[in-house]
Design an enzyme around this catalytic site. Sequence first.
Site, PDB file in Angstrom:
ATOM      1  N   ASP A  47      49.185  -2.460   5.072  1.00  0.00           N
ATOM      2  CA  ASP A  47      47.995  -3.003   6.207  1.00  0.00           C
ATOM      3  C   ASP A  47      48.122  -1.785   6.902  1.00  0.00           C
ATOM      4  O   ASP A  47      48.927  -0.918   7.139  1.00  0.00           O
ATOM      5  CB  ASP A  47      48.046  -4.173   6.850  1.00  0.00           C
TER       6      ASP A  47
HETATM    7  C1  BGC Z   1      43.738  -6.040   9.049  1.00  0.00           C
HETATM    8  C2  BGC Z   1      43.404  -5.959   7.390  1.00  0.00           C
HETATM    9  C3  BGC Z   1      42.233  -5.067   7.254  1.00  0.00           C
HETATM   10  C4  BGC Z   1      42.814  -3.509   7.854  1.00  0.00           C
HETATM   11  C5  BGC Z   1      41.647  -2.608   7.418  1.00  0.00           C
HETATM   12  C6  BGC Z   1      44.032  -4.589   9.590  1.00  0.00           C
HETATM   13  O1  BGC Z   1      44.139  -4.679  10.812  1.00  0.00           O
HETATM   14  O2  BGC Z   1      44.816  -6.657   9.302  1.00  0.00           O
HETATM   15  O3  BGC Z   1      43.127  -7.201   6.986  1.00  0.00           O
HETATM   16  O4  BGC Z   1      41.818  -4.961   5.894  1.00  0.00           O
HETATM   17  O5  BGC Z   1      42.859  -3.520   9.114  1.00  0.00           O
HETATM   18  O6  BGC Z   1      40.553  -2.588   8.492  1.00  0.00           O
END
Ligand code: BGC
Length: 711
Positions: A257
């Site tokens: 993530d």
């Molecule tokens: C979130 C994810 C997301 C990623 C990319 C993160 O802050 O937890 O769910 O896919 O950002 O944008």
Amino acid sequence: MGRIDTLLATMTLDEKIGQLNMVAASRVVTGPGELRDLHEGIRTGRIGNLLNLWGADETRAVQRLAMEESRLGIPLLMGLDVIHGHHTIFPVSLAEACQFAPDLWEKTARAAAEEAAEDGVALTFAPMLDVARDPRWGRIIESPGEDPWIACQMAAAKTRGFQGLDLAARDSLAATDKHLCAYSAVTAGREYASADVSERALHEIYLPPFASAVAAGVAAIMPAFIDVAGAPMTANAKLLQGWLRGVVGFDGVLISDYNSVAELLNHGVAADLVEAAALALNAGVDIDMTSGAYIQCLPEALQRGLVTMTAIGASVRRVLKLKERLGLFDDPYRRGSVPLQASRAAERRELAREAGRRAIVLLSNRTEVLPLSPEIRHIAVIGPLAAASGEMLGSWASAGRPEDAVSILDGLKAALPQCRIDHAAGVEITGEKTDGISAAVDLCAEAAIVVLCLGESAAMSGEAASRVDLGLPGRQRALAQTILGLGKPVVVTLSSGRPLTMPWLFERADAVLATWFLGHEAGHAVADVLTGKFNPTGRLPLSWPRHVGQVPIFYNELPSGRPYAPGVHYSSTYLDLPPTPQFPFGHGLSYSRFALSDLRCEPTRVRAGETVEVSLAVHNESPVDGDVTLFLFVRDPVASVARPLLEVKGMQKAALAARERKDVTWRLPVEDLSFVGQSLERVLELGRFEIHVGQSADAAGLLSSAIELAK
Ligand code: BGC
């Protein structure tokens, strides 16, 4: 030698690590971290993957750099959060869960994939499969609700929808199921906090949707930001390598993530970025999203002996393999090479309207004020969510334009051209001002009915949007109480990303609808239900609490030694409220009325490997055509470990014409009665099992039977 072996033999260490590096190209920044020098990184092969870029021209331009100006010409992988639509925005995931309709879940994912692929995107960070039991947590809006079996169905449907039949097709996206795992169980619902859940809960509640996604062929999986019982998921070799790759057999790509590799320092399991990079890589995380830890530190981790070339090579191979499966080596420009199919826009809006109205849950219709009488000539549409078209898009709007969304007010105006419709917001969504309430009251004076549009702003749920108060924000309660005191019929629509607790409203309003955030067609969808053009069929995928103090709350809880008994002091309850929800899992009204009877199980004595046929009769007792939603629950009343009071093992919707009677049947494989035993292995225990069928998890409405599992 195949293409990937040849490349691996040719790549420098930096080029290899570049394939494990994903940076934000950002039109949107979704987390901390600086933008790197994108073009230079692509040319040197130090950036192999991007996120947050879309548009045929934009994606083609950077892809061209990778193909023509980097030494090896390895195509870029471009990912985006295409969550509930791309240009056309569908209902948010929690609202989609209310549809209980895998075919529709698949269709909206397919449409989103087609639109995003036309924009040059090849991978989405969806679906989210976090089984969620705590509405304080803002990301409950992105979840499939509280039931693991339902989440498994959604996992498979969404994965199929995004990926299509062939991942290499120009309209397919690689899906990234997220966030593995138990992110929704963060302490007290507080975003990014620790989750301390039992091994049993992991294996019974939080992990099964991921196994379901793997069985459906999912290309990628994202570990959660958080730690589970002290083991940050980004470094959790036991679950990522041991369970996911080892037991489940996932051979796709693990994408961290946002910035989470570097955040291992904050978790306190790595002394420096080098250690953090090594921990994540050794846990099986192939791609480092935006933290830069891999590209900066894996060379030193190699020197320090913390990682091996074999581990790096294995990750690079998985990333290249995904690029190959996506057809990027054969034609890196295939996505984004067909002009946007404007001709399909109308069809997708129609799908959004269908998805929207199927997601609406009619929570109450106390005085049967709904559907609105065709005779009504004057409606007052009050409240801060009435004209808030932009809010209707919800927490992830991808490329969806707020100005294309239909507000509830506009939806009603379009549906009722002969009716006078007046509008006043009364108050803002948040904020303390109440001076608009009197004008709203004046507007109601001559109206036959009030439609009161309340709720949260879109930004009040989603990531980094946990709340301790699950009531109406700002001064909306003051507005609602004033309007409810006018003595007019009041229909309330609740736009929100979570269930909102307000027993006082449910007691007094004539009807209440959970309208969530329904996307571009929100207003039309709401109007379809209010006018009765569409008979509501949405059901709650979670238990709706009466009070924040009851959360986490969920139907499939374990039996207590002192079960709740009204009036019994030493029973499992609260002094100041019963433990039961405001509305149970599966609740949702219809303009039709259904009666269930004649539950039968055939045979009633079964052996492992066999199937039980469960059937019942459903009667639409009303003069209105409608869809019934039925849940098949099981309970194992005596087992080697305590089993839930009820567990969903099947669901079905059936359309019944007015007064029609129909038989509904399930085929339940006996293996579905197995569970995670004391040593965490799956066991199937002999004995009696209860079979229940109902329209919700409310025990009062269940038909019950039993079967015997024999040797
Ligand atoms: C979130 C994810 C997301 C990623 C990319 C993160 O802050 O937890 O769910 O896919 O950002 O944008």
